[in-house]
Design an enzyme around this catalytic site. Structure first.
Site, short mmCIF file in Angstrom:
data_model
loop_
_atom_site.label_atom_id
_atom_site.label_comp_id
_atom_site.label_asym_id
_atom_site.label_seq_id
_atom_site.Cartn_x
_atom_site.Cartn_y
_atom_site.Cartn_z
N ASP A 1 0.73 -1.18 0.11
CA ASP A 1 0.16 -0.04 0.07
C ASP A 1 1.10 1.23 0.06
OD1 ASP A 1 -2.29 1.74 0.66
OD2 ASP A 1 -1.35 1.73 2.64
N ASP B 1 -0.22 5.14 1.02
CA ASP B 1 -0.30 6.01 2.08
C ASP B 1 -0.35 5.64 3.50
OD1 ASP B 1 -1.14 8.96 1.00
OD2 ASP B 1 -1.80 7.27 -0.43
N SER C 1 -4.68 -0.02 6.45
CA SER C 1 -6.11 0.33 6.80
C SER C 1 -7.04 -0.58 6.05
CB SER C 1 -6.29 1.90 6.18
OG SER C 1 -5.92 2.21 5.11
CA CA Z 1 -3.13 3.40 3.45
#
Ligand code: CA
Length: 290
Positions: free
Chosen positions: A7, A9, A236
């Site tokens: 991922d 961010d 997340s």
């Molecule tokens: Ca992320």
């Protein structure tokens, strides 16, 4: 062949929105050892391309939460769109409720001029108050979002719907938890849509057939590979689909506890080169198995 899906961010990018030298080195090391590295993000492909060019790395890219897959040399392998009439219904609903939203196509990220101003005012207002650490971080994440590459500001949503482009993703933001929850509940009712979140102040809507996990599976299938030895690293909710598809799921130290709970391991934070740390550990384990 192994796969490492990463991922961006909160994971590969640090707080300066950059890929650190240590992380670049680790990615290149994995690639030189025959591992396919895949960047898997909610960001648009052209935005990722910009980030990768600066870092001088080339990887497979799963973009806009699995809506697109691009090869290392930038060839589009797959794209999954949302029907225009559905985009219209979503955007109209968000517009009527004064949400800040962004519509991702294969060409640009469209957002409303006055919507952007309102959201920036909201951020400024929050920044002038006494925020706890959690909210401080959330507001920073929201502000960093404006660093995305490929924004086009328009006057109203009809300007977006008039585009003859591929509609891939709609992102909506609010610091009002209740309001955001209402939107989540509204859109998860649609059978053909997928709703995920990459931070506590946003929701991201794609076609149901698009997710980071499904895209990773598709990529491995197209390459005659397998995810048996694959690792995914994230922080997340929108990473959960890829965590489910791989053997080694790695949560960042900066991830919420509910994300850490479903992962096989936790690595260091995104400001401590957590990705490099996870890659070296993974490579070491592979070498032991051999
Ligand atoms: Ca992320």
């Amino acid at each position: 062949m192994g796969y490492i899906a990463i991922d961006l961010d909160g994971t590969l990018l640090n707080h300066q929105n950059e890929i650190s030298e240590e992380n670049i080195k680790a990615i290149k090391y994995a690639q030189e050892s025959g591992i396919e590295v895949v960047i898997s993000t909610g960001r648009a492909y052209f935005d990722v391309q910009n980030i990768c060019e600066k870092a001088e790395i080339s990887t497979f890219v799963i973009g806009t939460n699995g809506s697109t897959i691009h090869s290392k040399d930038g060839m589009k392998i797959s794209s999954i769109t949302i029907a225009k009439d559905r985009v219209e219904a979503i955007v109209k609903w968000l517009d009527e409720r004064n949400f800040y939203y962004e519509v991702f196509t294969d060409k640009a990220i469209y957002t409303l001029k006055n919507g952007r101003e309102q959201f920036q005012n909201e951020i400024n207002r929050l920044k002038s108050t006494d925020l706890d650490e959690y909210m401080k971080e959330l507001v920073q994440v929201a502000e960093r979002q404006f660093d995305q590459f490929g924004y086009v500001l328009v006057d109203n949503y009809h300007d977006i719907l008039n585009k003859e482009e591929e509609f891939l993703n709609i992102l909506a933001c609010s610091f009002d938890k209740k309001k955001l929850e209402e939107a989540w509940n509204q859109f998860k009712e649609y059978n053909e849509l997928m709703v995920v979140s990459s931070a506590d102040h946003n929701i991201e809507i794609t076609n149901k057939s698009a997710s980071k996990g499904l895209a990773l599976e598709k990529l491995a299938f197209l390459m005659n590979g397998s995810l048996d030895q694959a690792m995914a690293i994230g922080d997340s909710n929108n990473d959960l689909s890829m965590f489910q598809k791989v053997r080694h799921s790695v949560a960042m130290d900066n991830a919420n506890d509910d994300i850490k709970a479903v992962c096989t391991t936790t690595t260091l934070s995104n400001d401590q080169n957590g990705v490099a740390h996870a890659i070296y550990q993974y490579m070491e384990n592979l070498a032991i198995k051999k």
